[in-house]
Design an enzyme around this catalytic site. Structure first.
Site, PDB file in Angstrom:
ATOM      1  N   ALA A  80      -2.326   8.817  -1.658  1.00 27.85           N
ATOM      2  CA  ALA A  80      -2.914   8.970  -2.986  1.00 27.85           C
ATOM      3  C   ALA A  80      -1.982   8.422  -4.062  1.00 27.85           C
ATOM      4  CB  ALA A  80      -3.212  10.439  -3.256  1.00 27.85           C
ATOM      5  N   ALA A 147       2.412  11.788  -2.013  1.00 24.14           N
ATOM      6  CA  ALA A 147       1.903  10.711  -2.842  1.00 24.14           C
ATOM      7  C   ALA A 147       2.463   9.383  -2.359  1.00 24.14           C
ATOM      8  CB  ALA A 147       2.307  10.959  -4.303  1.00 24.14           C
ATOM      9  N   CYS A 148       1.804   8.310  -2.779  1.00 24.62           N
ATOM     10  CA  CYS A 148       2.194   6.969  -2.331  1.00 24.62           C
ATOM     11  C   CYS A 148       3.658   6.679  -2.615  1.00 24.62           C
ATOM     12  CB  CYS A 148       1.311   5.934  -3.035  1.00 24.62           C
ATOM     13  SG  CYS A 148       1.832   4.228  -2.782  1.00 24.62           S
ATOM     14  N   PHE A 149       4.135   7.070  -3.798  1.00 24.34           N
ATOM     15  CA  PHE A 149       5.478   6.675  -4.197  1.00 24.34           C
ATOM     16  C   PHE A 149       6.574   7.467  -3.509  1.00 24.34           C
ATOM     17  CE2 PHE A 149       3.201   4.328  -7.308  1.00 24.34           C
ATOM     18  CZ  PHE A 149       4.031   3.273  -7.639  1.00 24.34           C
ATOM     19  N   SER A 151       6.380   7.782  -0.154  1.00 21.06           N
ATOM     20  CA  SER A 151       6.256   7.328   1.232  1.00 21.06           C
ATOM     21  C   SER A 151       6.853   5.940   1.387  1.00 21.06           C
ATOM     22  CB  SER A 151       4.778   7.279   1.645  1.00 21.06           C
ATOM     23  OG  SER A 151       4.184   8.549   1.498  1.00 21.06           O
TER      24      SER A 151
END
Length: 237
Positions: A80, A147-149, A151
């Site tokens: 996300a 969240a995407c940031f 990962s």
């Protein structure tokens, strides 16, 4: 020198933004289709979900509704993303383009070269780091989907060890789409409110923090357009 299309489509809803990217990907399979660099922003802000994510776990729908944020699903994978104080880019091209290797990792690396040059145009010193080269301990574990940031990803761009751009890619029918968030600002508390496991201030930075001054999307657009043109020897039309 390669000729690319350049599209600055400005602000739009989450559904509109994703529909345009998907439409450009469908067009890209046509013989002779030019590569595209597109810039856009989000109005209202939105949380986008990766195509395989479980919505119930990946986003706080109630918090989004209270704030008036859109929730939309991307055609790309990944985690996300909160799209708020950012510039979003997308690169769409045929996978047999001379500029891009015909594989995901090679394409990531080429596009990361253009993004890196855009950061340098702004005066931000960044480095390209492969997933295997990430520093140990940078990503904290979470019981939710992060969240995407927070990962790791392939060929990501780090500033002082912190992530500043997050990207995802989809390849279909002889073409690919890669889009991603270029963080102009970052509010970890807001991200944690709408994305369970978000708000990882220790692993994320943004353009405004690195420059120590106010900066808007137009200046960021100019820098990244020039960075792509210079690094990849591209002329835009």
């Amino acid at each position: 020198m390669s000729i690319w299309r350049f599209i600055d489509s400005g602000p739009a809803s989450g559904a509109e933004n994703m529909a345009v990217d998907e439409g450009l990907l469908r067009e890209a399979v046509s013989p002779g289709a030019l590569p595209v660099l597109r810039f856009y922003t989000w109005s209202p802000p939105a949380v986008s979900l990766g195509r395989f994510q479980d919505k119930e776990r990946a986003v706080n729908a109630e918090a989004c509704q209270q704030r008036g944020f859109d929730i939309v699903r991307r055609i790309t994978g990944g985690r996300a993303v909160l799209h708020c104080d950012e510039l979003t880019y997308s690169v769409i091209a045929r996978s047999d383009s001379d500029l891009f290797p015909n594989d995901i990792l090679g394409t990531y690396k080429v596009i990361a070269t253009g993004l890196l040059a855009g950061l340098h145009e702004l005066g931000i010193v960044a480095e390209m780091v492969s997933r295997s080269g990430r520093h140990a301990g940078m990503v904290k574990s979470s019981p939710q989907e992060p969240a995407c940031f927070s990962s790791p990803s392939w060929y990501e761009l780090l500033v002082k060890g912190r992530k500043i751009i997050g990207s995802a890619q989809r390849r279909v029918g002889g073409a690919f789409l890669q889009h991603g968030s270029i963080l102009i600002g970052y509010d970890p508390a807001l991200e944690a409110e709408v994305i369970p496991g978000g708000g990882m201030r220790d692993v994320v930075t943004c353009i405004r923090a690195e420059l120590g001054r106010e900066i808007g999307p137009d200046e960021v657009k100019r820098a990244f357009r020039e960075g792509f043109a210079r690094a990849l020897d591209v002329q835009f039309q």
